[in-house]
Motif scaffolding. Structure first.
Motif, PDB file in Angstrom:
ATOM      1  N   SER A  16      17.865  -7.286  16.068  1.00 32.38           N
ATOM      2  CA  SER A  16      18.498  -8.513  16.579  1.00 32.38           C
ATOM      3  C   SER A  16      19.958  -8.304  16.971  1.00 32.38           C
ATOM      4  O   SER A  16      20.844  -9.032  16.522  1.00 32.38           O
ATOM      5  N   PRO A  18      23.404  -8.480  19.272  1.00 36.21           N
ATOM      6  CA  PRO A  18      23.907  -9.575  20.101  1.00 36.21           C
ATOM      7  C   PRO A  18      23.360  -9.477  21.528  1.00 36.21           C
ATOM      8  O   PRO A  18      23.135  -8.388  22.036  1.00 36.21           O
ATOM      9  N   CYS A  19      23.140 -10.614  22.148  1.00 37.98           N
ATOM     10  CA  CYS A  19      22.633 -10.653  23.516  1.00 37.98           C
ATOM     11  C   CYS A  19      23.469 -11.658  24.303  1.00 37.98           C
ATOM     12  O   CYS A  19      23.732 -12.759  23.828  1.00 37.98           O
ATOM     13  N   ASP A  20      23.883 -11.262  25.500  1.00 34.10           N
ATOM     14  CA  ASP A  20      24.659 -12.155  26.363  1.00 34.10           C
ATOM     15  C   ASP A  20      23.763 -13.055  27.208  1.00 34.10           C
ATOM     16  O   ASP A  20      24.260 -13.823  28.023  1.00 34.10           O
TER      17      ASP A  20
END
Length: 51
Positions: A16, A18-20
């Motif tokens: 998991s 970070p995702c933008d």
């Protein structure tokens, strides 16, 4: 929605990170729009107003 669940599980398996949320698409269930959008990278779901 099955694709969303698969994306979420795959993202969790990666730890998991970070995702933008670079790409989103409208979410459909049984051929009808749910009113949400889904990140095609991590599977996060958003109300349209949040994205």
């Amino acid at each position: 929605m099955a694709q969303t669940t698969a994306l979420q599980k795959a993202w969790e398996a990666k730890g998991s990170p970070p995702c933008d949320h670079p790409h989103t698409e409208k979410e459909y269930a049984s051929g009808m729009q749910t009113g949400d959008v889904v990140c095609t990278t991590c599977g996060a779901e958003f109300w349209r107003s949040k994205k």
